[in-house]
Structure formats: structure tokens, C-alpha cells
Design an enzyme around this catalytic site. Sequence first.
Site, PDB file in Angstrom:
ATOM      1  N   TYR A 176     -28.449  -9.755  20.852  1.00 40.12           N
ATOM      2  CA  TYR A 176     -28.392  -7.719  19.821  1.00 40.12           C
ATOM      3  C   TYR A 176     -28.529  -8.874  18.790  1.00 40.12           C
ATOM      4  O   TYR A 176     -27.092  -8.466  17.878  1.00 40.12           O
ATOM      5  CB  TYR A 176     -26.691  -7.792  20.255  1.00 40.12           C
ATOM      6  CG  TYR A 176     -26.572  -7.329  21.542  1.00 40.12           C
ATOM      7  CD1 TYR A 176     -27.204  -5.656  22.153  1.00 40.12           C
ATOM      8  CD2 TYR A 176     -26.194  -7.942  22.472  1.00 40.12           C
ATOM      9  CE1 TYR A 176     -26.670  -5.438  23.292  1.00 40.12           C
ATOM     10  CE2 TYR A 176     -26.083  -7.807  24.330  1.00 40.12           C
ATOM     11  CZ  TYR A 176     -26.305  -6.635  23.992  1.00 40.12           C
ATOM     12  OH  TYR A 176     -26.471  -5.945  25.522  1.00 40.12           O
ATOM     13  N   GLU A 214     -33.730  -6.415  19.466  1.00 43.93           N
ATOM     14  CA  GLU A 214     -33.160  -5.837  19.340  1.00 43.93           C
ATOM     15  C   GLU A 214     -33.765  -4.020  19.592  1.00 43.93           C
ATOM     16  O   GLU A 214     -34.525  -3.792  19.008  1.00 43.93           O
ATOM     17  CB  GLU A 214     -32.537  -5.519  17.806  1.00 43.93           C
ATOM     18  CG  GLU A 214     -31.583  -4.224  17.232  1.00 43.93           C
ATOM     19  CD  GLU A 214     -30.693  -3.978  17.819  1.00 43.93           C
ATOM     20  OE1 GLU A 214     -30.300  -2.960  17.817  1.00 43.93           O
ATOM     21  OE2 GLU A 214     -29.580  -5.183  17.758  1.00 43.93           O
ATOM     22  N   CYS A 256     -16.754  -8.413  19.095  1.00 42.74           N
ATOM     23  CA  CYS A 256     -15.723  -7.402  18.410  1.00 42.74           C
ATOM     24  C   CYS A 256     -14.480  -6.888  19.466  1.00 42.74           C
ATOM     25  O   CYS A 256     -14.010  -5.828  19.101  1.00 42.74           O
ATOM     26  CB  CYS A 256     -16.225  -6.367  17.481  1.00 42.74           C
ATOM     27  SG  CYS A 256     -17.526  -5.223  18.632  1.00 42.74           S
ATOM     28  N   CYS A 278      -8.087   1.354  -1.977  1.00 45.15           N
ATOM     29  CA  CYS A 278      -8.128   1.135  -0.503  1.00 45.15           C
ATOM     30  C   CYS A 278      -7.556  -0.610  -1.352  1.00 45.15           C
ATOM     31  O   CYS A 278      -8.302  -1.535  -1.560  1.00 45.15           O
ATOM     32  CB  CYS A 278      -8.835   1.508  -0.152  1.00 45.15           C
ATOM     33  SG  CYS A 278      -8.568   0.851   1.883  1.00 45.15           S
ATOM     34  N   GLN A 296     -22.330  -7.206   8.184  1.00 41.80           N
ATOM     35  CA  GLN A 296     -20.927  -7.268   8.323  1.00 41.80           C
ATOM     36  C   GLN A 296     -19.969  -7.169   7.396  1.00 41.80           C
ATOM     37  O   GLN A 296     -20.632  -7.772   6.181  1.00 41.80           O
ATOM     38  CB  GLN A 296     -20.373  -8.962   9.047  1.00 41.80           C
ATOM     39  CG  GLN A 296     -20.165  -9.178  10.061  1.00 41.80           C
ATOM     40  CD  GLN A 296     -19.946  -8.991  11.327  1.00 41.80           C
ATOM     41  OE1 GLN A 296     -19.724  -8.177  11.392  1.00 41.80           O
ATOM     42  NE2 GLN A 296     -20.266  -9.430  12.695  1.00 41.80           N
ATOM     43  N   CYS A 338      -5.117   0.917   8.525  1.00 36.48           N
ATOM     44  CA  CYS A 338      -4.490   0.187   8.710  1.00 36.48           C
ATOM     45  C   CYS A 338      -3.396  -0.251   9.611  1.00 36.48           C
ATOM     46  O   CYS A 338      -2.688   1.244   9.672  1.00 36.48           O
ATOM     47  CB  CYS A 338      -4.369  -1.302   7.294  1.00 36.48           C
ATOM     48  SG  CYS A 338      -5.175  -1.441   6.245  1.00 36.48           S
ATOM     49  N   CYS A 361      -2.032   6.957   6.364  1.00 37.08           N
ATOM     50  CA  CYS A 361      -3.471   6.386   6.792  1.00 37.08           C
ATOM     51  C   CYS A 361      -3.577   5.876   8.007  1.00 37.08           C
ATOM     52  O   CYS A 361      -2.410   4.443   8.097  1.00 37.08           O
ATOM     53  CB  CYS A 361      -3.442   5.405   5.365  1.00 37.08           C
ATOM     54  SG  CYS A 361      -5.836   4.584   5.376  1.00 37.08           S
ATOM     55  N   CYS A 418       0.940  -1.552   0.268  1.00 32.64           N
ATOM     56  CA  CYS A 418      -0.239   0.255   0.055  1.00 32.64           C
ATOM     57  C   CYS A 418       0.545   1.321  -0.140  1.00 32.64           C
ATOM     58  O   CYS A 418       1.697   1.430   0.966  1.00 32.64           O
ATOM     59  CB  CYS A 418      -1.023   0.010   1.107  1.00 32.64           C
ATOM     60  SG  CYS A 418      -2.007   1.460   1.119  1.00 32.64           S
TER      61      CYS A 418
END
Length: 460
Positions: free
Chosen positions: A319, A340, A415, A166, A290, A88, A85, A79
Amino acid sequence: MTKGIAPVTKNEIVEVIIEDLTHEGAGVAKIDGYALFIPKALPGERARVKVIKVNKGYGFGKLIEVIEKSDERIDDIPCPIFQNCGGCQLQHLSYEGQLKQKQKQVRDVLERIGKITDVTVHPTLGMSEPWRYRNKAQVPFADREGGLVAGFYQERSHEIIDMNACLIQHEENDKVVQAVKEVASKFGVRGYDEKSHKGTLRHVVARYGVNTGQLMVVLVTRSKELPNKTNLIEEIREKLPNVTSIVQNINTKRTNVIFGDQTVVLWGEDYIYDMIGDVKFAISARSFYQVNPEQTKVLYDKALDYAELNGSETVIDAYCGIGTISLFLAQKAKHVYGVEIVPEAIDDAKRNAKLNGMTNVDFAVGGAEKVIPWWYTQGIRADTIVVDPPRKGCDDALLDTIIKMKPKRVVYVSCNPATLARDLRVLEDGGYKTVEVQPVDMFPHTTHVECCSLLIYEGK
């Protein structure tokens, strides 16, 4: 280190050994016990570092020279804007090294925050091709002297790094950004200025159905007015032949939140469609879906594995969002109940259940900590509860509800390893045993890691 006095000073050049990585991907060195955080440095490396900030208990450094390199360091980074940036953080670390680091991060945080030391943390499940995986791009636009720019923010700033591609985005997303940049420039659509709150185009959001080939373009604007709207739509359609939906979202507020409250379809459909395994999903401009469908199936397959469904179980998805996990579970469960707090997400979930002809699933709007106890009073008993909360983790009241209901199994999809560890501690104190944790690499080349955890009720 003398108590309260840092052993280094600002602008000092020091030679250090990197011992670890933070959860943000910075190298960690210790000088007389004083932690120095150094972006782009890797464990095992000896490096020269310039001290750029000194706090009471820790400081920050800038990597000047790597004297002894890690075997995991990648010098030929593909990249061109990686160094600037903020998208990442780990392209300089080999992919195998990234997977090992994420497993270590999960294990360390379970021990440090959750005080959980006797659990199996499996090797991270990675991708065979860890590039071009994102099916959704959210790209800010702005005006510069040379015209429109579009890209991601420089690390720890709101300065946009202009880009043409990207490498973690699907190629179709890159095509959208470039097409909109060209067309908007041609018809004089100005980029948004955060400071003056002027200009029209704030963000472009591209959504691509990897398994259907359908494409949605969302133009997020500061005002309802969109200059040369008709011409804009026509040329976007010409440049992107597979576009099926062009949408305008209006965000009039001074905020860094991307979406506003009003969404208008300018051309085409309200939704695009995509598949995860055998389940089909309708995705609107603001649906949570996702971003890595290949790894999402890996994650959900693991959740299904941990749930051990044989067709006789009642499952609660606490959830449920637009029903992604619920519908996966409904393939094997007797009945699934999803809850939810976002009404629009429940509308999408019901639509997705109908889309797949699934009648063994019910969805309700509300906080899980309120709806699930009400279900309990109605005689609904869950054999398994699945939770997939936002980064802040589970609501305390929901954890209390789970402990009171005592389902045999809890499958926790997370997450954020830190809030996962915190919540697992609460559930363990309530009679559950964390059996195993499976990290899944949903976001290669970034520091983020998802986990699927299995807990079994053992009683107090």
C-alpha cells in the site's frame, strides 16, 4: 444484573469505580456487570456520574464529580476548548499515562481479537515535546451571526467550535486559518452551510513542510466561483510571507467528504516539499502524507529495522501511497516494488523516486491482491512484504497472496489495532509468527496509535 434489565435508569446519579478506558478514550465502569461508558473519566478513579443513556447491554454517563482522582489526571489542561472540541480525547491524562494506555490497548486487542498472547508489545515510542506536531490542518468554515467561524467539530456533532489556535497543530497552520478567516471576512466570502448547501468556503487546508518551511493554502469551495479572488490571493500572500502555493479545490456535492474532484492552482507551485530523514517528498493538495514527520521517521526507522535489509533483498510495499515507506526501504534494499490503487498517488510516488535519484524502485497502479500475483508470474520473488493499509486493514485477497508467496518477513504498519489483530490472526493461521509489535505515538493527546509489527514465516 437481571438478564435484559439494566441496573441503572436514565438521569440516575451513581457512584462508580473506573476500571478501564475504551479505544475512544471513555472511562469504563461496571455496575453488576453492566458497562457504563464515561468520557473524561480515568482508570482507578471513584466518581459520581449521571446516567444519560441506557441500552440493553451498556449505557453512557456524564462525569459529575471525581471523588478520588487518578495520579495520572491533569487538571491544568492547556487547551481552552478541550472540554467541547472533539479533536483530542486525552489531554486530561498525563503524557506518560497516554503512552502506557496505548501499549495496553494494543496488547488487549491482540489478545481479544487476534487471540495472540505470546507476542512482545513494546512500550509506546512517544515524543519529547508532544505538542504542535501536526503539519496539516483541515478546518471547516461556517457563517454565524457574528461572522465567519473556523474550528473543529464539537464531539459527536457537526457544530463548529470557533478557535484561534490548536495546540496540536503547527503554529504555521494556525496562522493560515486566522489569515484566511480575516481576509475572507474582509472581502465578503461566506462560509458554507451544510443544511442549505449555500455559502462558498467549506474548508481551509493548510500544509506545512516542517523541514523546508514551505507552506500551502488550500481553499475548498462549494462552487468554482470565488468572490474577489485576486484580492483574496494578494492579501493571503501579504499575511503569509512564506506561502509558496495557493490552491482551490472545488467540492459541489452535499457531503462531509472534504475534497472534491477538481483542483486548481491559483498562485505559486503545484507542490510543496518536505523531508523525512534523508528522503525528500513532493506534496500536492490531496497527497497522503503523514501528519507528524518526527514520529513518521521513528515509525519508518522501525519498519526498516524489522525488514533487516543488507542490500540483496527484493521488497514489495503493498500500500505504497506516494512512496514514503518504499523510498525509505529503497535506501537499503536491492529493489523495491510499490503498488497502490490510487493513480494520482502512483504519479506522486514516481515523481518522488525521481526527486531522490532512486532507480531501484518501481511503482504500479492497481489492487495489491491483483498486481502482486502478476509480479509473481513475472518471476519477482519478495524476501519481505511491507503493508501499511488504511484503517479497514488488508484486503482478504492480499492476505491470501502473502500466505501463498511465503516471503520470509512481513512488516505490518497499522493505524488501527483492531484490524491489525484480525489480520495477524489470518497470517498466523497461514504459517507466520508474530514476533514483536512496536506501538508509536503519532497522535499525542488523541486515542489513535500506530503500530509496526514483525512477522516471520515458520511454515505450517
